[in-house]
Design a protein around this motif. Structure first.
Motif, PDB file in Angstrom:
ATOM      1  N   VAL A   1       0.857  -1.182   0.000  1.00  0.00           N
ATOM      2  CA  VAL A   1       0.000   0.000   0.000  1.00  0.00           C
ATOM      3  C   VAL A   1       0.894   1.234   0.000  1.00  0.00           C
ATOM      4  O   VAL A   1       1.656   1.463   0.938  1.00  0.00           O
ATOM      5  CB  VAL A   1      -0.944   0.018   1.213  1.00  0.00           C
ATOM      6  N   GLY A   2       0.818   2.017  -1.074  1.00  0.00           N
ATOM      7  CA  GLY A   2       1.671   3.200  -1.209  1.00  0.00           C
ATOM      8  C   GLY A   2       1.629   3.723  -2.624  1.00  0.00           C
ATOM      9  O   GLY A   2       0.796   3.302  -3.438  1.00  0.00           O
ATOM     10  N   THR A   3       2.520   4.617  -2.937  1.00  0.00           N
ATOM     11  CA  THR A   3       2.579   5.186  -4.282  1.00  0.00           C
ATOM     12  C   THR A   3       3.198   4.185  -5.259  1.00  0.00           C
ATOM     13  O   THR A   3       4.074   3.413  -4.887  1.00  0.00           O
ATOM     14  CB  THR A   3       3.416   6.479  -4.285  1.00  0.00           C
ATOM     15  N   ASP A   4       2.728   4.222  -6.472  1.00  0.00           N
ATOM     16  CA  ASP A   4       3.240   3.313  -7.491  1.00  0.00           C
ATOM     17  C   ASP A   4       4.506   3.923  -8.103  1.00  0.00           C
ATOM     18  O   ASP A   4       4.524   4.386  -9.245  1.00  0.00           O
ATOM     19  CB  ASP A   4       2.175   3.089  -8.569  1.00  0.00           C
ATOM     20  N   SER A   5       5.599   3.887  -7.333  1.00  0.00           N
ATOM     21  CA  SER A   5       6.862   4.497  -7.737  1.00  0.00           C
ATOM     22  C   SER A   5       7.850   3.438  -8.177  1.00  0.00           C
ATOM     23  O   SER A   5       7.657   2.231  -7.948  1.00  0.00           O
ATOM     24  CB  SER A   5       7.450   5.292  -6.565  1.00  0.00           C
TER      25      SER A   5
ATOM     26  N   ALA B   1       1.552  -9.995  -7.323  1.00  0.00           N
ATOM     27  CA  ALA B   1       2.073  -8.799  -6.647  1.00  0.00           C
ATOM     28  C   ALA B   1       1.342  -7.562  -7.149  1.00  0.00           C
ATOM     29  O   ALA B   1       1.124  -7.401  -8.352  1.00  0.00           O
ATOM     30  CB  ALA B   1       3.572  -8.663  -6.891  1.00  0.00           C
ATOM     31  N   GLU B   2       0.981  -6.690  -6.204  1.00  0.00           N
ATOM     32  CA  GLU B   2       0.225  -5.502  -6.591  1.00  0.00           C
ATOM     33  C   GLU B   2       0.480  -4.360  -5.615  1.00  0.00           C
ATOM     34  O   GLU B   2       0.669  -4.591  -4.407  1.00  0.00           O
ATOM     35  CB  GLU B   2      -1.270  -5.814  -6.636  1.00  0.00           C
ATOM     36  N   ILE B   3       0.484  -3.141  -6.144  1.00  0.00           N
ATOM     37  CA  ILE B   3       0.564  -1.938  -5.319  1.00  0.00           C
ATOM     38  C   ILE B   3      -0.817  -1.287  -5.304  1.00  0.00           C
ATOM     39  O   ILE B   3      -1.436  -1.097  -6.350  1.00  0.00           O
ATOM     40  CB  ILE B   3       1.605  -0.941  -5.867  1.00  0.00           C
ATOM     41  N   ARG B   4      -1.285  -0.968  -4.114  1.00  0.00           N
ATOM     42  CA  ARG B   4      -2.562  -0.277  -3.947  1.00  0.00           C
ATOM     43  C   ARG B   4      -2.317   1.067  -3.268  1.00  0.00           C
ATOM     44  O   ARG B   4      -1.461   1.182  -2.396  1.00  0.00           O
ATOM     45  CB  ARG B   4      -3.529  -1.108  -3.089  1.00  0.00           C
ATOM     46  N   GLN B   5      -3.090   2.054  -3.611  1.00  0.00           N
ATOM     47  CA  GLN B   5      -3.000   3.357  -2.972  1.00  0.00           C
ATOM     48  C   GLN B   5      -4.155   3.532  -1.993  1.00  0.00           C
ATOM     49  O   GLN B   5      -5.182   2.861  -2.092  1.00  0.00           O
ATOM     50  CB  GLN B   5      -3.005   4.468  -4.027  1.00  0.00           C
ATOM     51  N   GLY B   6      -3.972   4.458  -1.046  1.00  0.00           N
ATOM     52  CA  GLY B   6      -5.022   4.744  -0.078  1.00  0.00           C
ATOM     53  C   GLY B   6      -4.602   4.436   1.336  1.00  0.00           C
ATOM     54  O   GLY B   6      -3.420   4.217   1.628  1.00  0.00           O
ATOM     55  N   GLU B   7      -5.579   4.413   2.247  1.00  0.00           N
ATOM     56  CA  GLU B   7      -5.323   4.055   3.642  1.00  0.00           C
ATOM     57  C   GLU B   7      -5.060   2.560   3.737  1.00  0.00           C
ATOM     58  O   GLU B   7      -5.730   1.758   3.070  1.00  0.00           O
ATOM     59  CB  GLU B   7      -6.523   4.428   4.516  1.00  0.00           C
ATOM     60  N   VAL B   8      -4.090   2.196   4.563  1.00  0.00           N
ATOM     61  CA  VAL B   8      -3.632   0.813   4.607  1.00  0.00           C
ATOM     62  C   VAL B   8      -4.775  -0.150   4.906  1.00  0.00           C
ATOM     63  O   VAL B   8      -5.009  -1.115   4.161  1.00  0.00           O
ATOM     64  CB  VAL B   8      -2.506   0.642   5.653  1.00  0.00           C
TER      65      VAL B   8
ATOM     66  N   MET C   1      -8.077   0.113   4.808  1.00  0.00           N
ATOM     67  CA  MET C   1      -9.138   0.066   3.804  1.00  0.00           C
ATOM     68  C   MET C   1      -8.661  -0.620   2.530  1.00  0.00           C
ATOM     69  O   MET C   1      -9.391  -1.402   1.914  1.00  0.00           O
ATOM     70  CB  MET C   1      -9.642   1.483   3.502  1.00  0.00           C
ATOM     71  N   ALA C   2      -7.423  -0.333   2.126  1.00  0.00           N
ATOM     72  CA  ALA C   2      -6.890  -0.929   0.909  1.00  0.00           C
ATOM     73  C   ALA C   2      -6.737  -2.445   1.057  1.00  0.00           C
ATOM     74  O   ALA C   2      -7.057  -3.214   0.136  1.00  0.00           O
ATOM     75  CB  ALA C   2      -5.551  -0.286   0.558  1.00  0.00           C
ATOM     76  N   LEU C   3      -6.238  -2.891   2.218  1.00  0.00           N
ATOM     77  CA  LEU C   3      -6.064  -4.324   2.436  1.00  0.00           C
ATOM     78  C   LEU C   3      -7.409  -5.043   2.525  1.00  0.00           C
ATOM     79  O   LEU C   3      -7.586  -6.140   1.977  1.00  0.00           O
ATOM     80  CB  LEU C   3      -5.243  -4.576   3.697  1.00  0.00           C
TER      81      LEU C   3
ATOM     82  N   ARG D   1       3.926   2.410   8.481  1.00  0.00           N
ATOM     83  CA  ARG D   1       2.482   2.394   8.663  1.00  0.00           C
ATOM     84  C   ARG D   1       1.924   0.984   8.749  1.00  0.00           C
ATOM     85  O   ARG D   1       1.048   0.704   9.553  1.00  0.00           O
ATOM     86  CB  ARG D   1       1.796   3.122   7.498  1.00  0.00           C
ATOM     87  N   ILE D   2       2.438   0.076   7.915  1.00  0.00           N
ATOM     88  CA  ILE D   2       1.816  -1.230   7.831  1.00  0.00           C
ATOM     89  C   ILE D   2       2.233  -2.161   8.955  1.00  0.00           C
ATOM     90  O   ILE D   2       1.563  -3.126   9.246  1.00  0.00           O
ATOM     91  CB  ILE D   2       2.109  -1.869   6.459  1.00  0.00           C
TER      92      ILE D   2
END
Length: 283
Positions: A199-203, A226-233, A235-237, A258-259
């Motif tokens: 969970v974070g920016t797709d950098s 494998a995947e990157i999600r944005q938003g609050e940890v 809620m995203a999970l 955070r995680i």
């Protein structure tokens, strides 16, 4: 030899604890121990009244109260033994080899600390028998157990569902890589697809970290998404879990990001409290 150790009490969650423990002991090919701890604060041992000489008419009353406490403790121990026997029956039916039973009179955290060297995986319910909290809560002793016991801990859901997909929460930190290494080396999730979620920016940096973790799991023979999600940890999970029908969440128990924060910012605590699936904590 280390054991899968399951904490058993008279709560409804003990049914799921039995079922997850039976699953884990078969996956790990490890013996199972069922543990019941009688809380010495609720059921104290026989009182020592030697310091009460000279209380006159009150002395007899104190002796009667001490006798009642001793009777209550004895009956509670007998009930605990019966609960252990029922738990053993349930785990055997679920496929576990005949498990060992242990009963302690004391505090849960202290008892587990004394037995820690025997534990390969600790299985414990989210809520205990004395909990008056709602479904989206943690039992009063869970946080203390996770702080104290330096072993993998499986905090069960309210009911059993055999794990068929695993989500590993990952943040690219050294501790997160250690969690990946531990999962890759464990038999517990062998053969199950792993959903590696960041969970974070797709950098570029995050993609590089995610690819490295994915390669570690692929090397151990896992099928990895494998995947990157944005938003609050949280809620995203939760959203990812719902979308992909995830049955087991794996997280690191401690850390500073955070995680992985536990009791400081407390994302892990929040996930334990709100997750509808079991949570495997690694450190």
């Amino acid at each position: 030899m280390t054991h899968v150790m399951a904490c058993i009490d008279n709560s409804q969650s003990s049914l799921a604890v039995c079922d997850y423990a039976a699953w884990a002991t078969q996956e790990l090919d490890a013996p199972l121990t069922l543990l019941h701890v009688l809380d010495e604060e609720k059921y104290p041992a026989a009182a020592d009244l030697s310091g009460n000489i000279g209380l006159g008419s009150r002395e007899h009353l104190l002796e009667e109260l001490a006798t009642l406490d001793a009777q209550r403790a004895r009956l509670a121990l007998e009930q605990g033994q019966h609960t252990l026997e029922k738990a053993r029956e349930r785990t055997v039916i679920a496929g576990a080899a005949f498990p060992e039973m242990k009963q302690r009179h004391g505090h849960l955290v202290e008892s587990l600390s004394e037995l820690e060297k025997e534990i390969r995986l600790l299985v414990i319910g989210r809520l205990g028998e004395d909990s008056t909290r709602g479904a989206q809560s943690l039992g009063s002793q869970i946080e203390a157990v996770v702080r104290t016991i330096h072993r993998p801990i499986l905090v069960t859901a309210s009911s059993y569902k055999k794990p068929e997909k695993v989500m590993l929460a990952f943040d690219g930190s050294p501790t997160a890589y250690k969690t990946v290494e531990m999962l890759a080396a464990s038999q517990l999730c062998e053969g199950l697809p792993i959903h590696l979620v960041m969970v974070g920016t797709d950098s570029g940096d995050n993609r590089e970290a995610l690819d490295k973790a994915r390669s570690m799991l692929l090397t151990s023979g896992f099928v990895v998404h494998a995947e990157i999600r944005q938003g609050e940890v949280e809620m995203a999970l939760h959203a990812y879990q719902a979308e992909h029908a995830i049955v087991l969440l794996v997280m690191g128990a401690y850390g500073q990001s955070r995680i992985r924060q536990f009791l400081v910012g407390s994302t892990t605590t929040t996930m334990l409290r709100t997750a509808t699936m079991p949570v495997l904590l690694l450190r």
